[in-house]
Design an enzyme around this catalytic site. Structure first.
Site, PDB file in Angstrom:
ATOM      1  N   SER A   9      32.576  53.603  36.625  1.00 57.20           N
ATOM      2  CA  SER A   9      32.570  52.531  37.619  1.00 57.20           C
ATOM      3  C   SER A   9      33.930  51.848  37.650  1.00 57.20           C
ATOM      4  CB  SER A   9      31.481  51.506  37.285  1.00 57.20           C
ATOM      5  OG  SER A   9      31.638  50.404  38.142  1.00 57.20           O
ATOM      6  N   HIS A  34      32.324  55.776  40.810  1.00 57.75           N
ATOM      7  CA  HIS A  34      31.314  54.827  41.257  1.00 57.75           C
ATOM      8  C   HIS A  34      32.032  53.565  41.739  1.00 57.75           C
ATOM      9  CE1 HIS A  34      27.241  53.123  41.373  1.00 57.75           C
ATOM     10  NE2 HIS A  34      27.776  51.998  40.920  1.00 57.75           N
ATOM     11  N   ASP A  36      31.597  49.799  43.312  1.00 57.55           N
ATOM     12  CA  ASP A  36      30.666  48.675  43.477  1.00 57.55           C
ATOM     13  C   ASP A  36      31.194  47.677  44.496  1.00 57.55           C
ATOM     14  OD1 ASP A  36      28.562  49.190  41.514  1.00 57.55           O
ATOM     15  OD2 ASP A  36      30.170  49.006  40.033  1.00 57.55           O
ATOM     16  N   MET A  38      30.363  44.209  46.302  1.00 53.19           N
ATOM     17  CA  MET A  38      29.514  43.004  46.165  1.00 53.19           C
ATOM     18  C   MET A  38      29.974  41.929  47.142  1.00 53.19           C
ATOM     19  SD  MET A  38      29.591  42.689  42.049  1.00 53.19           S
ATOM     20  CE  MET A  38      29.271  44.091  40.974  1.00 53.19           C
ATOM     21  N   HIS A  67      28.184  52.027  46.019  1.00 51.16           N
ATOM     22  CA  HIS A  67      26.986  51.223  45.765  1.00 51.16           C
ATOM     23  C   HIS A  67      27.148  49.871  46.446  1.00 51.16           C
ATOM     24  CE1 HIS A  67      24.570  48.988  42.359  1.00 51.16           C
ATOM     25  NE2 HIS A  67      23.924  48.982  43.501  1.00 51.16           N
ATOM     26  N   MET A  69      26.104  46.335  47.213  1.00 53.73           N
ATOM     27  CA  MET A  69      25.271  45.191  46.814  1.00 53.73           C
ATOM     28  C   MET A  69      25.548  44.088  47.830  1.00 53.73           C
ATOM     29  SD  MET A  69      25.953  45.639  42.769  1.00 53.73           S
ATOM     30  CE  MET A  69      27.288  46.767  43.113  1.00 53.73           C
ATOM     31  N   MET A 138      18.721  50.298  38.728  1.00 52.31           N
ATOM     32  CA  MET A 138      19.573  49.295  38.085  1.00 52.31           C
ATOM     33  C   MET A 138      19.006  49.004  36.702  1.00 52.31           C
ATOM     34  SD  MET A 138      22.013  48.855  40.124  1.00 52.31           S
ATOM     35  CE  MET A 138      22.823  47.753  38.955  1.00 52.31           C
ATOM     36  N   ASP A 176      22.362  52.851  36.438  1.00 49.37           N
ATOM     37  CA  ASP A 176      23.556  52.016  36.611  1.00 49.37           C
ATOM     38  C   ASP A 176      23.436  50.704  35.837  1.00 49.37           C
ATOM     39  OD1 ASP A 176      25.881  50.836  37.479  1.00 49.37           O
ATOM     40  OD2 ASP A 176      25.238  50.611  39.562  1.00 49.37           O
TER      41      ASP A 176
HETATM   42  C1  DX5 Z   1      26.606  46.225  38.274  1.00 54.46           C
HETATM   43  C2  DX5 Z   1      27.267  47.437  38.881  1.00 54.46           C
HETATM   44  C3  DX5 Z   1      27.584  48.503  37.898  1.00 54.46           C
HETATM   45  C4  DX5 Z   1      28.600  48.108  36.864  1.00 54.46           C
HETATM   46  C5  DX5 Z   1      28.286  48.861  35.609  1.00 54.46           C
HETATM   47  O1  DX5 Z   1      26.224  45.370  39.281  1.00 54.46           O
HETATM   48  O2  DX5 Z   1      26.433  48.005  39.854  1.00 54.46           O
HETATM   49  O3  DX5 Z   1      27.971  49.704  38.531  1.00 54.46           O
HETATM   50  O4  DX5 Z   1      29.908  48.369  37.269  1.00 54.46           O
HETATM   51  O5  DX5 Z   1      29.093  48.373  34.597  1.00 54.46           O
HETATM   52  P1  DX5 Z   1      28.722  48.544  33.070  1.00 54.46           P
HETATM   53  O6  DX5 Z   1      28.707  50.016  32.784  1.00 54.46           O
HETATM   54  O7  DX5 Z   1      29.839  47.822  32.391  1.00 54.46           O
HETATM   55  O8  DX5 Z   1      27.377  47.907  32.844  1.00 54.46           O
HETATM   56 ZN    ZN Z   2      26.947  50.061  40.647  1.00 51.71          ZN
END
Ligand code: DX5
Ligand code: ZN
Length: 219
Positions: A9, A34, A36, A38, A67, A69, A138, A176
Protein backbone atom coordinates in the site's frame (compact mmCIF):
# COMPACT_ATOMS: atom_id res chain seq x y z
CA UNK A 1 -4.35 -23.18 -4.50
CA UNK A 2 -2.36 -20.56 -6.39
CA UNK A 3 0.22 -18.23 -4.89
CA UNK A 4 -1.06 -15.28 -2.91
CA UNK A 5 -0.75 -11.85 -4.50
CA UNK A 6 1.03 -9.20 -2.45
CA UNK A 7 -0.08 -5.59 -2.86
CA UNK A 8 2.08 -3.02 -1.03
CA UNK A 9 0.00 0.00 0.00
CA UNK A 10 1.58 3.22 -1.27
CA UNK A 11 -0.06 5.10 1.63
CA UNK A 12 2.89 3.99 3.76
CA UNK A 13 5.53 5.01 1.20
CA UNK A 14 7.86 7.98 1.64
CA UNK A 15 6.17 10.66 -0.48
CA UNK A 16 9.38 12.68 -0.56
CA UNK A 17 10.95 9.73 -2.34
CA UNK A 18 7.91 8.41 -4.13
CA UNK A 19 9.63 7.43 -7.36
CA UNK A 20 12.30 5.53 -5.43
CA UNK A 21 9.63 3.60 -3.53
CA UNK A 22 7.62 2.85 -6.68
CA UNK A 23 10.77 1.52 -8.34
CA UNK A 24 11.47 -0.63 -5.28
CA UNK A 25 8.04 -2.25 -5.70
CA UNK A 26 8.60 -2.62 -9.48
CA UNK A 27 11.82 -4.53 -8.86
CA UNK A 28 10.40 -6.62 -6.01
CA UNK A 29 8.28 -9.78 -5.99
CA UNK A 30 5.15 -7.71 -5.29
CA UNK A 31 2.20 -8.25 -7.64
CA UNK A 32 0.14 -5.06 -7.44
CA UNK A 33 0.26 -1.50 -6.16
CA UNK A 34 -2.50 -0.78 -3.63
CA UNK A 35 -3.70 2.82 -3.86
CA UNK A 36 -5.80 4.26 -1.01
CA UNK A 37 -7.99 7.22 -1.91
CA UNK A 38 -9.64 8.88 1.13
CA UNK A 39 -11.97 11.86 1.02
CA UNK A 40 -12.19 12.97 4.66
CA UNK A 41 -15.95 12.27 4.58
CA UNK A 42 -16.42 8.52 4.23
CA UNK A 43 -13.34 8.08 6.43
CA UNK A 44 -11.82 10.52 8.95
CA UNK A 45 -8.68 11.14 6.91
CA UNK A 46 -7.60 12.54 3.53
CA UNK A 47 -4.87 10.67 1.68
CA UNK A 48 -3.84 11.72 -1.82
CA UNK A 49 -5.61 12.29 -5.09
CA UNK A 50 -5.34 12.43 -8.85
CA UNK A 51 -1.99 14.24 -9.36
CA UNK A 52 -0.21 11.75 -7.08
CA UNK A 53 -1.88 8.81 -8.76
CA UNK A 54 -0.76 10.21 -12.10
CA UNK A 55 2.83 10.32 -10.81
CA UNK A 56 2.58 6.74 -9.52
CA UNK A 57 1.21 5.52 -12.84
CA UNK A 58 4.12 7.12 -14.69
CA UNK A 59 6.64 4.87 -12.91
CA UNK A 60 4.61 1.80 -11.94
CA UNK A 61 5.06 -1.36 -14.02
CA UNK A 62 2.51 -3.45 -12.09
CA UNK A 63 -1.31 -3.28 -11.90
CA UNK A 64 -2.90 -0.47 -9.88
CA UNK A 65 -5.42 -1.71 -7.32
CA UNK A 66 -7.36 1.41 -6.37
CA UNK A 67 -9.36 1.40 -3.12
CA UNK A 68 -11.86 4.25 -2.96
CA UNK A 69 -12.79 5.27 0.58
CA UNK A 70 -15.04 8.05 -0.68
CA UNK A 71 -18.74 8.88 -0.75
CA UNK A 72 -20.55 8.81 -4.08
CA UNK A 73 -17.73 7.05 -6.00
CA UNK A 74 -19.80 7.01 -9.23
CA UNK A 75 -18.66 10.58 -9.88
CA UNK A 76 -15.05 9.50 -10.37
CA UNK A 77 -15.23 6.13 -12.16
CA UNK A 78 -14.20 7.50 -15.56
CA UNK A 79 -11.49 9.65 -13.98
CA UNK A 80 -9.86 6.62 -12.34
CA UNK A 81 -10.14 4.62 -15.55
CA UNK A 82 -8.35 7.48 -17.33
CA UNK A 83 -5.64 7.51 -14.66
CA UNK A 84 -4.88 3.84 -15.36
CA UNK A 85 -6.59 1.96 -12.52
CA UNK A 86 -6.79 -1.77 -13.22
CA UNK A 87 -9.01 -2.72 -10.27
CA UNK A 88 -11.46 -0.19 -8.83
CA UNK A 89 -12.91 -1.02 -5.43
CA UNK A 90 -15.80 0.89 -3.87
CA UNK A 91 -17.19 0.52 -0.36
CA UNK A 92 -20.45 -1.36 0.12
CA UNK A 93 -21.33 1.20 2.79
CA UNK A 94 -20.91 4.11 0.34
CA UNK A 95 -23.08 2.81 -2.54
CA UNK A 96 -26.86 3.08 -2.65
CA UNK A 97 -27.04 1.51 -6.11
CA UNK A 98 -24.13 -0.90 -5.91
CA UNK A 99 -25.15 -2.98 -8.93
CA UNK A 100 -25.23 0.09 -11.14
CA UNK A 101 -21.86 1.28 -9.81
CA UNK A 102 -20.24 -2.09 -10.54
CA UNK A 103 -21.62 -2.15 -14.07
CA UNK A 104 -20.18 1.32 -14.66
CA UNK A 105 -16.74 0.24 -13.40
CA UNK A 106 -16.70 -2.75 -15.75
CA UNK A 107 -18.05 -0.65 -18.60
CA UNK A 108 -15.07 1.66 -18.10
CA UNK A 109 -12.75 -1.33 -18.63
CA UNK A 110 -11.68 -2.02 -15.03
CA UNK A 111 -12.11 -4.97 -12.68
CA UNK A 112 -14.82 -4.24 -10.12
CA UNK A 113 -14.29 -4.66 -6.38
CA UNK A 114 -16.34 -4.12 -3.25
CA UNK A 115 -14.85 -3.45 0.17
CA UNK A 116 -16.61 -4.31 3.44
CA UNK A 117 -15.97 -2.49 6.69
CA UNK A 118 -15.17 -4.70 9.69
CA UNK A 119 -18.77 -4.48 10.99
CA UNK A 120 -20.44 -5.37 7.67
CA UNK A 121 -21.40 -9.05 7.40
CA UNK A 122 -20.52 -11.22 4.38
CA UNK A 123 -24.22 -12.01 3.84
CA UNK A 124 -24.83 -8.57 2.25
CA UNK A 125 -22.91 -9.86 -0.80
CA UNK A 126 -25.21 -12.83 -1.51
CA UNK A 127 -27.10 -11.12 -4.34
CA UNK A 128 -24.11 -9.40 -5.92
CA UNK A 129 -21.18 -11.80 -5.57
CA UNK A 130 -21.39 -13.10 -9.16
CA UNK A 131 -20.98 -9.53 -10.47
CA UNK A 132 -17.71 -9.00 -8.62
CA UNK A 133 -14.06 -9.50 -9.56
CA UNK A 134 -12.76 -8.79 -6.05
CA UNK A 135 -13.98 -8.47 -2.49
CA UNK A 136 -11.81 -6.49 -0.09
CA UNK A 137 -12.32 -7.39 3.56
CA UNK A 138 -11.21 -4.52 5.78
CA UNK A 139 -9.25 -5.98 8.66
CA UNK A 140 -8.96 -2.53 10.28
CA UNK A 141 -11.37 0.41 10.29
CA UNK A 142 -10.51 2.23 7.06
CA UNK A 143 -8.82 5.61 7.23
CA UNK A 144 -5.31 5.01 8.51
CA UNK A 145 -2.34 2.78 7.95
CA UNK A 146 -0.49 1.09 10.78
CA UNK A 147 -3.51 -0.13 12.80
CA UNK A 148 -3.93 -3.43 14.61
CA UNK A 149 -5.40 -6.37 12.69
CA UNK A 150 -8.97 -7.31 13.73
CA UNK A 151 -8.98 -11.05 14.47
CA UNK A 152 -12.58 -11.75 13.35
CA UNK A 153 -11.30 -11.28 9.79
CA UNK A 154 -10.23 -14.95 9.70
CA UNK A 155 -13.81 -16.11 10.22
CA UNK A 156 -15.15 -13.60 7.67
CA UNK A 157 -12.60 -14.79 5.12
CA UNK A 158 -13.80 -18.36 5.66
CA UNK A 159 -17.43 -17.33 5.25
CA UNK A 160 -16.65 -15.41 2.08
CA UNK A 161 -14.71 -18.35 0.63
CA UNK A 162 -17.79 -20.53 1.24
CA UNK A 163 -20.14 -18.00 -0.40
CA UNK A 164 -17.85 -17.75 -3.45
CA UNK A 165 -17.80 -21.56 -3.79
CA UNK A 166 -21.55 -21.89 -3.26
CA UNK A 167 -22.34 -19.32 -5.98
CA UNK A 168 -19.52 -20.53 -8.24
CA UNK A 169 -18.25 -16.94 -8.44
CA UNK A 170 -14.87 -15.89 -9.88
CA UNK A 171 -13.80 -13.54 -7.13
CA UNK A 172 -10.46 -12.64 -5.60
CA UNK A 173 -10.54 -12.24 -1.81
CA UNK A 174 -8.36 -9.37 -0.62
CA UNK A 175 -7.45 -8.56 2.97
CA UNK A 176 -6.59 -4.96 3.82
CA UNK A 177 -5.16 -3.65 7.09
CA UNK A 178 -2.68 -4.85 9.67
CA UNK A 179 -1.25 -7.62 7.50
CA UNK A 180 2.14 -8.90 8.66
CA UNK A 181 4.16 -12.10 8.49
CA UNK A 182 2.33 -13.15 11.69
CA UNK A 183 -1.09 -13.45 10.04
CA UNK A 184 -0.29 -13.86 6.31
CA UNK A 185 -0.25 -17.66 6.20
CA UNK A 186 -3.38 -18.02 8.33
CA UNK A 187 -5.14 -15.57 5.99
CA UNK A 188 -4.06 -17.55 2.94
CA UNK A 189 -5.30 -20.75 4.58
CA UNK A 190 -8.64 -19.09 5.35
CA UNK A 191 -9.02 -18.29 1.65
CA UNK A 192 -7.29 -14.98 0.93
CA UNK A 193 -5.96 -14.42 -2.61
CA UNK A 194 -4.53 -10.91 -2.20
CA UNK A 195 -2.81 -9.42 0.85
CA UNK A 196 -2.40 -5.64 1.15
CA UNK A 197 0.51 -4.55 3.33
CA UNK A 198 1.45 -0.94 4.00
CA UNK A 199 3.44 -0.19 7.13
CA UNK A 200 4.76 -3.76 7.41
CA UNK A 201 6.48 -3.34 4.01
CA UNK A 202 7.47 0.33 3.90
CA UNK A 203 8.29 0.50 7.61
CA UNK A 204 10.70 -2.42 7.33
CA UNK A 205 14.47 -1.96 7.27
CA UNK A 206 14.51 -3.94 4.01
CA UNK A 207 11.17 -3.57 2.17
CA UNK A 208 12.24 -5.69 -0.82
CA UNK A 209 13.10 -8.60 1.44
CA UNK A 210 9.92 -8.14 3.46
CA UNK A 211 7.86 -8.48 0.27
CA UNK A 212 9.88 -11.57 -0.63
CA UNK A 213 9.25 -13.05 2.83
CA UNK A 214 5.47 -12.48 2.49
CA UNK A 215 5.55 -14.17 -0.95
CA UNK A 216 7.55 -17.14 0.35
CA UNK A 217 5.32 -17.54 3.41
CA UNK A 218 2.13 -17.68 1.32
CA UNK A 219 3.38 -19.69 -1.66
C1 DX5 B 1 -6.59 1.59 5.46
C2 DX5 B 1 -6.12 1.34 4.05
C3 DX5 B 1 -5.05 0.32 3.95
C4 DX5 B 1 -3.76 0.71 4.61
C5 DX5 B 1 -3.10 -0.54 5.10
O1 DX5 B 1 -7.68 2.44 5.43
O2 DX5 B 1 -7.19 0.89 3.26
O3 DX5 B 1 -4.81 -0.07 2.61
O4 DX5 B 1 -2.90 1.41 3.76
O5 DX5 B 1 -2.01 -0.18 5.87
P1 DX5 B 1 -1.38 -1.16 6.94
O6 DX5 B 1 -0.86 -2.35 6.19
O7 DX5 B 1 -0.29 -0.32 7.54
O8 DX5 B 1 -2.46 -1.53 7.92
ZN1 ZN C 1 -6.74 0.02 1.22
Amino acid sequence: MSATLIAPSVLAADFGNLQRDIEMVNASQADWFHIDIMDGVFVPNISYGMPVLKAIKKSATKPLDVHLMIVDPDRYIDTFAGLGADVLTVHYEACTHLHRTLQAIKQAGMKAGVALNPHTPITVLESIITELDLVCLMSVNPGFGGQKFIETTFEKTNQLRQLVAQKNAQVLIEIDGGVTSNNALELKNAGADVLVAGSFVFGAADPTNTIKDLKTLTK
